[in-house]
Design a protein around this motif. Structure first.
Motif, PDB file in Angstrom:
ATOM      1  N   ASP A   1      62.707  29.554  44.097  1.00  0.00           N
ATOM      2  CA  ASP A   1      62.492  30.474  42.981  1.00  0.00           C
ATOM      3  C   ASP A   1      61.016  30.871  42.936  1.00  0.00           C
ATOM      4  OD1 ASP A   1      63.106  31.926  40.689  1.00  0.00           O
ATOM      5  OD2 ASP A   1      62.773  30.210  39.352  1.00  0.00           O
ATOM      6  N   ARG A   2      60.729  32.179  43.058  1.00  0.00           N
ATOM      7  CA  ARG A   2      59.344  32.662  43.031  1.00  0.00           C
ATOM      8  C   ARG A   2      59.080  33.342  41.697  1.00  0.00           C
ATOM      9  NH1 ARG A   2      57.392  35.306  48.572  1.00  0.00           N
ATOM     10  NH2 ARG A   2      55.406  34.495  47.835  1.00  0.00           N
ATOM     11  N   VAL A   3      58.202  32.713  40.941  1.00  0.00           N
ATOM     12  CA  VAL A   3      57.782  33.247  39.648  1.00  0.00           C
ATOM     13  C   VAL A   3      56.304  33.592  39.782  1.00  0.00           C
ATOM     14  CG1 VAL A   3      57.608  32.795  37.180  1.00  0.00           C
ATOM     15  CG2 VAL A   3      59.471  31.759  38.498  1.00  0.00           C
ATOM     16  N   TRP A   4      55.911  34.752  39.264  1.00  0.00           N
ATOM     17  CA  TRP A   4      54.556  35.260  39.437  1.00  0.00           C
ATOM     18  C   TRP A   4      53.816  35.340  38.112  1.00  0.00           C
ATOM     19  CZ3 TRP A   4      52.982  36.121  44.384  1.00  0.00           C
ATOM     20  CH2 TRP A   4      53.976  36.230  45.354  1.00  0.00           C
ATOM     21  N   ARG A   5      52.505  35.175  38.178  1.00  0.00           N
ATOM     22  CA  ARG A   5      51.631  35.346  37.011  1.00  0.00           C
ATOM     23  C   ARG A   5      50.320  35.981  37.476  1.00  0.00           C
ATOM     24  NH1 ARG A   5      50.462  28.989  36.419  1.00  0.00           N
ATOM     25  NH2 ARG A   5      49.120  28.791  38.231  1.00  0.00           N
ATOM     26  N   THR A   6      49.594  36.568  36.540  1.00  0.00           N
ATOM     27  CA  THR A   6      48.287  37.111  36.895  1.00  0.00           C
ATOM     28  C   THR A   6      47.309  35.952  37.054  1.00  0.00           C
ATOM     29  OG1 THR A   6      47.646  37.398  34.580  1.00  0.00           O
ATOM     30  CG2 THR A   6      48.612  39.315  35.693  1.00  0.00           C
ATOM     31  N   THR A   7      46.269  36.188  37.807  1.00  0.00           N
ATOM     32  CA  THR A   7      45.190  35.209  37.944  1.00  0.00           C
ATOM     33  C   THR A   7      44.041  35.665  37.058  1.00  0.00           C
ATOM     34  OG1 THR A   7      44.103  36.387  39.740  1.00  0.00           O
ATOM     35  CG2 THR A   7      45.829  34.808  40.366  1.00  0.00           C
ATOM     36  N   SER A   8      43.064  34.815  36.902  1.00  0.00           N
ATOM     37  CA  SER A   8      41.887  35.220  36.122  1.00  0.00           C
ATOM     38  C   SER A   8      41.167  36.375  36.821  1.00  0.00           C
ATOM     39  CB  SER A   8      40.939  34.038  35.930  1.00  0.00           C
ATOM     40  OG  SER A   8      40.521  33.546  37.191  1.00  0.00           O
ATOM     41  N   ALA A   9      41.385  36.515  38.134  1.00  0.00           N
ATOM     42  CA  ALA A   9      40.759  37.604  38.883  1.00  0.00           C
ATOM     43  C   ALA A   9      41.341  38.964  38.497  1.00  0.00           C
ATOM     44  CB  ALA A   9      40.936  37.371  40.385  1.00  0.00           C
ATOM     45  N   ALA A  10      42.457  38.977  37.774  1.00  0.00           N
ATOM     46  CA  ALA A  10      43.076  40.244  37.389  1.00  0.00           C
ATOM     47  C   ALA A  10      42.265  40.964  36.307  1.00  0.00           C
ATOM     48  CB  ALA A  10      44.510  40.018  36.926  1.00  0.00           C
ATOM     49  N   ALA A  11      41.372  40.241  35.615  1.00  0.00           N
ATOM     50  CA  ALA A  11      40.480  40.864  34.631  1.00  0.00           C
ATOM     51  C   ALA A  11      39.280  41.410  35.393  1.00  0.00           C
ATOM     52  CB  ALA A  11      40.054  39.850  33.585  1.00  0.00           C
ATOM     53  N   MET A  12      39.184  42.729  35.490  1.00  0.00           N
ATOM     54  CA  MET A  12      38.213  43.338  36.401  1.00  0.00           C
ATOM     55  C   MET A  12      37.269  44.307  35.722  1.00  0.00           C
ATOM     56  SD  MET A  12      40.693  44.187  39.557  1.00  0.00           S
ATOM     57  CE  MET A  12      42.220  44.311  38.671  1.00  0.00           C
ATOM     58  N   ASP A  13      36.090  44.393  36.294  1.00  0.00           N
ATOM     59  CA  ASP A  13      35.098  45.403  35.958  1.00  0.00           C
ATOM     60  C   ASP A  13      34.902  46.213  37.233  1.00  0.00           C
ATOM     61  OD1 ASP A  13      32.991  46.943  35.085  1.00  0.00           O
ATOM     62  OD2 ASP A  13      31.532  45.310  35.077  1.00  0.00           O
ATOM     63  N   VAL A  14      35.410  47.418  37.249  1.00  0.00           N
ATOM     64  CA  VAL A  14      35.375  48.256  38.443  1.00  0.00           C
ATOM     65  C   VAL A  14      34.029  48.985  38.496  1.00  0.00           C
ATOM     66  CG1 VAL A  14      36.472  50.160  39.660  1.00  0.00           C
ATOM     67  CG2 VAL A  14      37.880  48.508  38.410  1.00  0.00           C
ATOM     68  N   ASP A  15      33.243  48.690  39.519  1.00  0.00           N
ATOM     69  CA  ASP A  15      31.923  49.283  39.716  1.00  0.00           C
ATOM     70  C   ASP A  15      32.031  50.396  40.752  1.00  0.00           C
ATOM     71  OD1 ASP A  15      29.299  49.895  40.232  1.00  0.00           O
ATOM     72  OD2 ASP A  15      28.649  47.831  40.550  1.00  0.00           O
ATOM     73  N   LEU A  16      32.384  51.599  40.299  1.00  0.00           N
ATOM     74  CA  LEU A  16      32.609  52.710  41.228  1.00  0.00           C
ATOM     75  C   LEU A  16      31.335  53.116  41.963  1.00  0.00           C
ATOM     76  CD1 LEU A  16      35.077  54.936  39.182  1.00  0.00           C
ATOM     77  CD2 LEU A  16      35.586  53.406  41.087  1.00  0.00           C
ATOM     78  N   GLY A  17      30.182  53.012  41.319  1.00  0.00           N
ATOM     79  CA  GLY A  17      28.924  53.372  41.967  1.00  0.00           C
ATOM     80  C   GLY A  17      28.663  52.540  43.209  1.00  0.00           C
ATOM     81  N   THR A  18      28.877  51.230  43.117  1.00  0.00           N
ATOM     82  CA  THR A  18      28.680  50.341  44.264  1.00  0.00           C
ATOM     83  C   THR A  18      29.758  50.579  45.314  1.00  0.00           C
ATOM     84  OG1 THR A  18      27.645  48.672  42.849  1.00  0.00           O
ATOM     85  CG2 THR A  18      28.487  47.920  44.971  1.00  0.00           C
ATOM     86  N   ILE A  19      30.980  50.738  44.881  1.00  0.00           N
ATOM     87  CA  ILE A  19      32.089  50.960  45.817  1.00  0.00           C
ATOM     88  C   ILE A  19      31.860  52.228  46.629  1.00  0.00           C
ATOM     89  CG2 ILE A  19      34.542  51.598  45.939  1.00  0.00           C
ATOM     90  CD1 ILE A  19      34.987  49.606  43.621  1.00  0.00           C
ATOM     91  N   GLU A  20      31.384  53.274  45.991  1.00  0.00           N
ATOM     92  CA  GLU A  20      31.197  54.555  46.676  1.00  0.00           C
ATOM     93  C   GLU A  20      30.145  54.480  47.781  1.00  0.00           C
ATOM     94  OE1 GLU A  20      30.596  57.292  43.444  1.00  0.00           O
ATOM     95  OE2 GLU A  20      32.756  57.366  43.018  1.00  0.00           O
ATOM     96  N   LYS A  21      29.266  53.486  47.752  1.00  0.00           N
ATOM     97  CA  LYS A  21      28.251  53.301  48.793  1.00  0.00           C
ATOM     98  C   LYS A  21      28.793  52.544  50.003  1.00  0.00           C
ATOM     99  CE  LYS A  21      24.608  53.276  45.349  1.00  0.00           C
ATOM    100  NZ  LYS A  21      23.756  52.418  44.531  1.00  0.00           N
ATOM    101  N   ALA A  22      29.939  51.872  49.849  1.00  0.00           N
ATOM    102  CA  ALA A  22      30.541  51.093  50.944  1.00  0.00           C
ATOM    103  C   ALA A  22      31.337  52.023  51.855  1.00  0.00           C
ATOM    104  CB  ALA A  22      31.463  50.011  50.365  1.00  0.00           C
ATOM    105  N   PRO A  23      31.531  51.610  53.134  1.00  0.00           N
ATOM    106  CA  PRO A  23      32.372  52.411  54.033  1.00  0.00           C
ATOM    107  C   PRO A  23      33.771  52.592  53.437  1.00  0.00           C
ATOM    108  CG  PRO A  23      31.212  50.699  55.257  1.00  0.00           C
ATOM    109  CD  PRO A  23      30.967  50.433  53.794  1.00  0.00           C
TER     110      PRO A  23
END
Length: 191
Positions: free
Chosen positions: A75-97
């Motif tokens: 039986d596979r039961v799923w839950r969110t992890t603490s990593a699911a709470a996110m702050d998306v930094d689009l400025g930094t991401i846009e500089k990455a390949p």
């Protein structure tokens, strides 16, 4: 307020930009631990599709198996992890390949979703037995005060989420969209 995971990886951004994956994360956060079949039923998608997207979210550390909630080893039961709470930094991401493309997909999907939410809020179609409230507030704030208001609203809502998490059939998942930003310039008026 819980520490947010800073998102810098364009691949992770693409993973969370997917509308169904985002909806799965939302439902897991609201309900707590669920099986793929439960998610499939709530979201009206095939169970194998829900399973696939859960595995993709697990690959990025956003969901994990909840072994304690499983009936047996199969039986596979799923839950969110603490990593699911996110702050998306689009400025930094846009500089990455690959970051600009990932950011464009994310922005496009989020904008479309938020337009849809607002359209639904103002539509005349309202499911029986539900509540809808729309509020708009203008506040004079410094940048630090704006951050404090945002944190206080998040803390209040997190308290409600913690108290009401579960699969009670009398409850349905509600969505509260909150945006705090400097007042935008007025859009051009249509004649």
């Amino acid at each position: 307020m819980a520490e947010l995971r800073r998102v810098h990886d364009p691949k992770l951004l693409r993973a969370i930009a997917h509308p169904l994956r985002n909806r799965i994360l939302t439902e897991l956060e609201a309900s707590g631990s669920l099986r793929a079949a439960d998610i499939a039923r709530v979201l009206d998608v095939p169970a194998n599709q829900a399973s696939f997207h859960l595995r993709q979210l697990a690959k990025y550390g956003l969901v994990e198996e909840d072994v304690a909630a499983a009936r047996d080893k199969r039986d596979r039961v799923w839950r969110t992890t603490s990593a699911a709470a996110m702050d998306v930094d689009l400025g930094t991401i846009e500089k990455a390949p690959g970051g600009k493309a990932a950011s464009a997909v994310f922005r496009r999907n989020k904008a479309a979703w938020n337009h849809y939410i607002v359209d639904q809020a103002y539509s005349e179609d309202r499911p029986e037995g539900t509540m809808r409230g729309i509020g708009e507030f203008a506040l004079k704030l410094t940048r630090d005060e704006a951050r404090q208001v945002s944190d206080e609203v998040s803390d209040l809502l997190q308290g409600w989420a913690d108290r009401t998490r579960g699969t009670d059939p009398d409850r349905r998942t509600y969505l509260l969209l909150s945006i705090i930003q400097p007042h935008p310039d007025a859009p051009p008026q249509e004649d």
